[in-house]
Design an enzyme around this catalytic site. Structure first.
Site, PDB file in Angstrom:
ATOM      1  N   ASP A  12      35.063  30.041  37.735  1.00  6.60           N
ATOM      2  CA  ASP A  12      36.506  30.248  37.754  1.00  6.60           C
ATOM      3  C   ASP A  12      37.047  30.377  36.333  1.00  6.60           C
ATOM      4  OD1 ASP A  12      39.157  30.298  38.422  1.00  6.60           O
ATOM      5  OD2 ASP A  12      39.257  28.217  39.092  1.00  6.60           O
ATOM      6  N   ASP A  54      43.302  38.875  36.337  1.00  5.71           N
ATOM      7  CA  ASP A  54      43.034  37.790  37.274  1.00  5.71           C
ATOM      8  C   ASP A  54      41.806  38.073  38.127  1.00  5.71           C
ATOM      9  OD1 ASP A  54      43.046  35.766  39.094  1.00  5.71           O
ATOM     10  OD2 ASP A  54      45.127  36.014  39.709  1.00  5.71           O
TER      11      ASP A  54
END
Ligand SMILES: *[C@@H]1O[C@H](CO)[C@@H](O)[C@H](O)[C@H]1NC(C)=O
Ligand SMILES: *[C@@H]1O[C@H](CO)[C@@H](O)[C@H](O)[C@H]1NC(C)=O
Ligand SMILES: *[C@@H]1O[C@H](CO)[C@@H](O)[C@H](O)[C@H]1NC(C)=O
Ligand SMILES: *[C@@H]1O[C@H](CO)[C@@H](O)[C@H](O)[C@H]1NC(C)=O
Ligand SMILES: *[C@@H]1O[C@H](CO)[C@@H](O)[C@H](O)[C@H]1NC(C)=O
Ligand SMILES: *[C@@H]1O[C@H](CO)[C@@H](O)[C@H](O)[C@H]1NC(C)=O
Ligand SMILES: *[C@@H]1O[C@H](CO)[C@@H](O)[C@H](O)[C@H]1NC(C)=O
Ligand SMILES: *[C@@H]1O[C@H](CO)[C@@H](O)[C@H](O)[C@H]1NC(C)=O
Ligand SMILES: *[C@@H]1O[C@H](CO)[C@@H](O)[C@H](O)[C@H]1NC(C)=O
Ligand SMILES: *[C@@H]1O[C@H](CO)[C@@H](O)[C@H](O)[C@H]1NC(C)=O
Ligand SMILES: *[C@@H]1O[C@H](CO)[C@@H](O)[C@H](O)[C@H]1NC(C)=O
Length: 449
Positions: free
Chosen positions: A94, A288
């Site tokens: 992440d 993102d």
């Protein structure tokens, strides 16, 4: 010390689930390569490889039909091994969070909510090199998943390279189905709470401290969307994975509560289709990896759809057109203070044939996977990142971008010592966005852990 149970209210979490292999890649000293599988879905649990965003039918109460975007989130899944007993654990890599935590088998949610065996759990009593910090860990994600437990440190191995005594938490309570390896800015760390917070060496920083890499940088490469794999190179750049030249732009701070950037947003200077400039209004755009599609402000969404020769379907909330094949080279050019990335319409198209027959205003059986954001912000998700090779420099708050060389099988890896080798400063680097800090917060990217 007792860390408060503070929720990471900080915007967005990109989330990725990575699937990495432990096979050795061609690397050299100073670089750690880590490969992963890209899974996309509505939630972590239903995400699988090869999924793309698409529109699905939704019947409204008044009998009308509308559509909803599916597979909105992307997850990068990778494998690591931990501790003296080399316990193999799947983690979600992440870039939108900064803490690593591993699932404990004693997590009470393992009984019902979560399948803890799917990606593996960590048993600290089974590692002679594990040491507890005796401090509490607690994190919350934007999609309301949480993990709590205790901090500790142990050796972890990524693709054959061992990082000694890396800090991570062992979560004895979590409703996430997978452990998380956050590699974002240290400012995002859950220990960095506003009252008595501190930051610690998370994975990229620890690798620098141990001389494994020279600098807290990594390069992210997504193979074509059809292949659904990718890799991340800590400390290096692979010149075979892009075409043209790498150009460096500044990471902009979109969070008024933080003196330094904590998410990766860059200045979007213009968007064009061929010679047709669709917008030249400077904005911040969030890169993102946890979001699948692209989101643009309403006016740009409309102008882009028209520039691409598509027509708006209000029933679908998307621009539709007749599907094209790979030979059609129509592309959208995103310009970041001079660094340009083209994303072909072919990469952006999503099949809506199942819906278009029942929707009277759909003109064609494909739609563009660019959607309207709820405010003036841009989110450039995986559909964009697949076309870009991106070097994230967490020390200098810069990214270097070039057009991705999709499906590349060659490698030409170079260690990043100080600046990114062969990268030049983007032509209009100084024309960096400095607008209001609220305009780039994300609304559509939920994410996980
Ligand atoms: C991680 O390990 C699992 C189980 O061995 C395997 O199925 C998966 O393909 C691996 N993921 C990657 C990215 O190599
Ligand atoms: C963890 O490992 C220890 C030592 O091997 C073992 O006794 C214990 O049962 C394990 N715990 C779990 C939850 O598997
Ligand atoms: C750790 O766990 C594995 C699998 O449960 C087991 O094979 C191994 O013997 C254990 N090692 C130690 C040191 O307890
Ligand atoms: C996890 O727990 C939180 C808090 O109870 C809840 O809001 C959220 O929906 C849960 N998520 C999952 C995936 O179970
Ligand atoms: C989890 O760990 C914390 C900190 O060590 C402890 O206080 C708590 O009782 C543990 N909970 C469970 C369910 O094991
Ligand atoms: C855990 O303890 C180690 C050793 O003292 C320290 O280096 C590290 O920063 C600590 N980690 C956290 C998250 O506090
Ligand atoms: C991107 O598209 C523009 C306009 O069609 C073109 O001039 C440029 O060469 C393309 N760049 C790359 C890297 O393909
Ligand atoms: C539908 O698409 C065709 C060709 O793709 C175009 O000629 C026509 O004008 C479009 N119709 C509408 C209502 O936009
Ligand atoms: C590519 O597709 C677009 C959108 O349907 C269309 O307007 C354009 O004419 C096509 N280009 C070619 C060369 O077929
Ligand atoms: C990208 O995909 C190609 C074609 O499937 C494959 O040969 C190559 O190994 C992949 N590269 C990476 C870095 O995953
Ligand atoms: C990449 O590989 C996939 C699967 O082999 C293929 O479908 C796709 O067309 C390739 N893309 C490019 C740009 O070569």
């Amino acid at each position: 010390m007792k860390a408060s149970f503070w929720i990471l209210s900080l915007l967005i979490c990109l989330s990725f689930a990575f699937s990495a292999s432990l096979n050795k890649l061609d690397t050299e000293d100073g670089v750690v390569a880590f490969s992963f599988h890209v899974h996309r879905g509505n939630t972590l649990e239903d995400a699988t490889r090869y999924n793309r965003p698409y529109l699905s039918k939704r019947s409204n109460e008044d009998g009308t039909l509308s559509s909803t975007i599916l597979n909105e989130q992307s997850f990068y899944l990778a494998n690591i091994s931990v501790g003296s007993s080399q316990q193999q654990i799947g983690v979600l890599l992440d870039t939108g969070s900064a803490d690593m935590w591993l699932m404990s088998q004693s997590n009470p949610y393992c009984d019902s909510t979560v399948d803890c065996n799917k990606y593996g759990t960590f048993n600290e009593s089974n590692s002679t090199t594990f040491e507890s910090n005796n401090t509490d860990f607690s994190i919350g994600y934007v999609d309301h998943r949480f993990a709590t437990g205790e901090w500790g440190h142990d050796d972890i191995t990524i693709n054959g390279v061992t990082v000694n005594q890396q800090s991570f938490a062992v979560a004895n309570k979590s409703n996430s189905s997978i452990s998380v390896l956050g590699i974002g800015f240290a400012g995002l760390e859950s220990t960095n709470d506003p009252t008595n917070g501190y930051t610690y060496a998370n994975l990229p920083i620890k690798m620098v401290e141990q001389g494994i890499i020279k600098k807290s940088v990594y390069s992210l490469y997504l193979n074509s969307s059809q292949v659904s794999t990718g890799n991340i190179l800590f400390g290096g750049v692979d010149h075979e994975k892009y075409t043209g030249s790498l150009q460096t732009v500044e990471i902009v701070n979109t969070d008024s509560d933080s003196s330094k950037p904590i998410t990766v947003a860059v200045t979007l200077s213009s968007i064009s289709v061929g010679s047709n400039v669709v917008t030249s209004q400077t904005s911040a755009a969030l890169l993102d990896s946890g979001t699948t599609a692209i989101y643009a402000p309403s006016a740009v969404f409309t102008a882009l759809g028209e520039a691409l020769g598509a027509s708006y379907s209000s029933a679908l909330g998307a621009y539709t057109f007749n599907c094209i094949d790979e030979s059609n080279d129509t592309a959208v050019t995103f310009d970041f203070t001079g660094a340009q990335i083209n994303v072909t319409l072919y990469e952006l198209q999503i099949d809506v044939s199942e819906l278009s027959s029942s929707v009277s205003d759909a003109n064609g059986s494909c739609a563009i996977s660019i959607f309207k954001s709820s405010d003036s912000s841009y989110i450039l998700g995986d559909v964009f990142l697949t076309s870009a090779y991106v070097v994230y420099d967490l020390e200098n708050y810069q990214v270097s971008l070039a057009q991705s060389n999709q499906n590349s099988t060659e490698t030409n890896i170079e260690v990043i010592q100080s600046t990114v080798p062969s990268a030049s400063t983007a032509k209009y680097y100084s024309s960096t966005w400095s607008g209001s800090s609220s305009s780039s917060s994300s609304s559509s990217s939920a994410s996980t852990s």
